[in-house]
Design an enzyme around this catalytic site. Sequence first.
Site, PDB file in Angstrom:
ATOM      1  N   SER A 156       0.843  -1.199   0.000  1.00 41.80           N
ATOM      2  CA  SER A 156       0.000   0.000   0.000  1.00 41.80           C
ATOM      3  C   SER A 156       0.872   1.240   0.000  1.00 41.80           C
ATOM      4  O   SER A 156       2.020   1.209   0.464  1.00 41.80           O
ATOM      5  CB  SER A 156      -0.890   0.007   1.248  1.00 41.80           C
ATOM      6  OG  SER A 156      -1.516   1.258   1.428  1.00 41.80           O
ATOM      7  N   TYR A 182       0.037  -0.246  10.691  1.00 45.82           N
ATOM      8  CA  TYR A 182      -0.319  -0.617   9.318  1.00 45.82           C
ATOM      9  C   TYR A 182       0.817  -0.260   8.366  1.00 45.82           C
ATOM     10  O   TYR A 182       1.211  -1.077   7.517  1.00 45.82           O
ATOM     11  CB  TYR A 182      -1.603   0.099   8.910  1.00 45.82           C
ATOM     12  CG  TYR A 182      -2.052  -0.215   7.495  1.00 45.82           C
ATOM     13  CD1 TYR A 182      -2.504  -1.486   7.163  1.00 45.82           C
ATOM     14  CD2 TYR A 182      -2.031   0.760   6.499  1.00 45.82           C
ATOM     15  CE1 TYR A 182      -2.925  -1.779   5.868  1.00 45.82           C
ATOM     16  CE2 TYR A 182      -2.449   0.480   5.209  1.00 45.82           C
ATOM     17  CZ  TYR A 182      -2.892  -0.791   4.897  1.00 45.82           C
ATOM     18  OH  TYR A 182      -3.292  -1.079   3.621  1.00 45.82           O
TER      19      TYR A 182
END
Length: 326
Positions: A156, A182
């Site tokens: 990501s 994350y």
Amino acid sequence: MQSPIPSGFGAATTAAEVIAGLDLTGKNAIVTGGYAGLGLETARTLRNAGARVIVPARDMAKARKALDGEAGIEVLPMDLADPASIDAFANEVLARGEPLHLLINNAGVMACPLERDARGYERQFATNHLGHYQLTVRLWPALRRADGARVISVSSRGHRYSPVVFDDPHFEHRAYDPWLSYGQSKTANILFAIGVDKRGKANGIRSFSLHPGAIVTDLARYMSVDDLRKFGAVDEEGKPVVDLNAGMKSMPQGAATSVWAATSPMLDGKGGEYLEDCNIAPMLDDATVEAADLRNLHGVRPYAIDPDAADALWELSEQQTGARIS
């Protein structure tokens, strides 16, 4: 390594478009998280091109419902947060004696509250990275048997939130932040692809990581509707936004880079690169990143493609999972 090529594709390209004309008959693929969101779109696209697809599933009932009637896609139980279930899944696949041509490490969690597994490992790092590390290493004999395999790590742009903090990856000595966690796990996905490629290319195993685009899926289940609106991910009625200028994609567009990474002949002879919008992404300098809107800036941070960090992550992963290439 991060040198874009004239792929002919872009943000608007769909998964069906990048695979058009390719015949995957006789190829075996595994797609983690292949029963929801981008994983489901990826699994169906590979199947439609002729591949046989296995989808490991933590929630078997949900997976069977999502894939009901999907001939050519098999569901087997596996939980990325449960090492024993990963070994059991890998053992079943290896016992078939077949090659594994495509491994798409797609599943993950995002910005969840602090949770730890039975080993004390923080959930995002354990699921997004360590689980996929163990799965890939355990499946190594099948990947080697393919004599030309690709391992794809779905990362990501969120990797820009944090490098891997090697002296405290599980937030034991620092305050937990769901987005830092994350970001760290997504950086790990990129470094892992470099590690796989380094260790696998002599046996025809190549690896890539990628940012699929911003798509509203189950991955956002820990975000409120207000949070999603602030990110520009949903409109005032709560419906997903598709706005390529802001990096917001449809599901077929979001799966395109995963499918391109796994199948495109344009990437033959390459490996280790981080991809975006069906192309190799450029590298960013830190000054540019600090001043930019992360959602609208293409590229990868230098710490995420550092070969020394990739080796350090591999060593850490071996220590924390006990899994090694055989």
